[in-house]
Design an enzyme around this catalytic site. Structure first.
Site, PDB file in Angstrom:
ATOM      1  N   PHE A  93      42.550  38.839  45.679  1.00 23.08           N
ATOM      2  CA  PHE A  93      41.922  39.600  45.920  1.00 23.08           C
ATOM      3  C   PHE A  93      41.997  39.492  43.765  1.00 23.08           C
ATOM      4  CE2 PHE A  93      41.649  44.272  43.386  1.00 23.08           C
ATOM      5  CZ  PHE A  93      40.672  44.506  44.467  1.00 23.08           C
ATOM      6  N   SER A 161      47.366  36.587  49.928  1.00 28.32           N
ATOM      7  CA  SER A 161      47.015  37.485  49.779  1.00 28.32           C
ATOM      8  C   SER A 161      45.774  38.423  50.429  1.00 28.32           C
ATOM      9  CB  SER A 161      46.770  38.018  48.170  1.00 28.32           C
ATOM     10  OG  SER A 161      47.221  39.378  47.491  1.00 28.32           O
ATOM     11  N   MET A 162      45.201  39.178  50.005  1.00 30.55           N
ATOM     12  CA  MET A 162      44.134  39.768  50.881  1.00 30.55           C
ATOM     13  C   MET A 162      43.331  38.379  51.791  1.00 30.55           C
ATOM     14  SD  MET A 162      42.250  42.916  49.108  1.00 30.55           S
ATOM     15  CE  MET A 162      43.235  44.562  48.739  1.00 30.55           C
ATOM     16  N   TRP A 186      47.980  40.449  52.611  1.00 29.20           N
ATOM     17  CA  TRP A 186      47.901  42.124  52.293  1.00 29.20           C
ATOM     18  C   TRP A 186      47.205  42.315  53.048  1.00 29.20           C
ATOM     19  CZ3 TRP A 186      44.917  45.888  51.164  1.00 29.20           C
ATOM     20  CH2 TRP A 186      45.569  46.915  50.602  1.00 29.20           C
ATOM     21  N   ASP A 207      57.496  39.285  45.659  1.00 28.88           N
ATOM     22  CA  ASP A 207      57.398  39.685  45.769  1.00 28.88           C
ATOM     23  C   ASP A 207      56.395  41.403  45.381  1.00 28.88           C
ATOM     24  OD1 ASP A 207      54.126  39.974  46.647  1.00 28.88           O
ATOM     25  OD2 ASP A 207      54.221  39.293  47.895  1.00 28.88           O
ATOM     26  N   HIS A 239      54.326  37.253  44.938  1.00 26.53           N
ATOM     27  CA  HIS A 239      53.583  37.214  45.346  1.00 26.53           C
ATOM     28  C   HIS A 239      52.535  36.095  45.124  1.00 26.53           C
ATOM     29  CE1 HIS A 239      50.503  39.275  47.310  1.00 26.53           C
ATOM     30  NE2 HIS A 239      49.182  38.775  46.261  1.00 26.53           N
TER      31      HIS A 239
END
Length: 290
Positions: A93, A161-162, A186, A207, A239
């Protein structure tokens, strides 16, 4: 006992036939997997910053593609060993492909074509990032300047992540993928019971954005036990650990891609038996043997 010339000839023929009987299975075994690339691996070779293949790169403008935001392709220069498997890698993101750039030459030099991509916007959600990863693979195998170097039946996805959540989305959407590696992933979706793609999930102990307790761990546990899967939790990491060159991430990602994209069982030794917790690994779960 004396050996007559006639007996010596018989002995020589028998020895030759034995040698052939031994060598044929070995040759057949070597021919069983036409996708092996590079020399026999060692701990040192999978931890190295660069592998045995020299790498070139080419930029892909977002203006010439559809479905994703362009990116950079890293590929082995060697064409003597046949085609290579390929992996598309998405950022997290608000991040650009530059946050994933270190994976390009590191993984490509081990014998893969690697496409680090930009997304359509930096705010794209995991489902969109998953579709963009697949669009990038389609471009890579159908339209890119290196398509002749790629085996389109041996493809994988990665993401942070995303982008990691997107790699899970892509895996469910396209079960023909050979491997998926979500990095500190995520996603609001927690259940991946339909995932049939061999998946290595990398979590980070500290994280605070995609806590392993609410993301990486339940993602891993929800994937069926019949699917080859592993969970690697980085010790004392945050993270953003995947955004910086990391030997632990690299060695297990390379081993996972080799094992499942290339079906190269020479790399099984680095995955099974599973690594024990140490200063770099907080926890490791798996479905060994593969």
């Amino acid at each position: 006992m004396l050996t007559t010339p006639r007996r010596a000839v018989k002995i020589a023929i028998a020895a030759a036939m034995t040698a052939v009987a031994v060598s044929v299975p070995q040759a057949a075994q070597a021919a069983d997997n036409p996708y092996e690339r590079g020399p026999d691996p060692t701990v040192q070779s999978i931890e190295a910053v660069r592998g045995p293949f020299s790498v070139s790169e080419t930029n892909v403008s977002r203006l010439v593609v559809t479905g994703f935001g362009g990116g950079t392709i890293y590929y082995p220069r060697d064409t003597s060993q046949g085609t290579f498997g390929a992996v598309a890698i998405a950022p997290g993101f608000t991040a650009s492909e530059g946050s994933m750039a270190w994976y390009g030459p590191r993984i490509a030099s081990q014998g893969f074509v690697v496409f680090t991509i930009d997304t359509l916007t930096r705010l794209d959600q995991p489902d969109s990032r998953g579709r963009q990863l697949l669009a990038a693979l389609d471009y890579l195998t159908q339209r890119s300047s290196v398509r002749s170097r790629i085996d389109s039946s041996r493809l994988a996805v990665m993401g942070h992540s995303m982008g990691g959540g997107g790699s899970l989305e892509a895996s469910e959407s396209r079960p023909s993928l050979k491997a998926s590696i979500p990095l500190t992933p995520w996603n609001l979706k927690k259940n991946w019971r339909n995932n049939r793609v061999p998946t290595l999930i990398v979590g980070a102990e500290n994280d605070s954005i995609a806590s392993v307790r609410t993301h990486a761990e339940p993602f891993y546990e929800s994937i069926p036990s019949t699917t080859n899967k592993a969970y690697l939790e980085l010790n004392n990491a945050t993270h953003f650990a995947p955004n910086i060159s990391n030997t632990t991430i690299a060695k297990y990602s390379i081993s996972w891609l080799k094992r499942f994209v290339d079906n190269d069982t020479r790399y099984e030794q680095f995955l099974c038996p599973p690594p024990r917790p140490d200063r770099d690994i907080e926890e490791y779960r798996d479905t060994c043997p593969h």
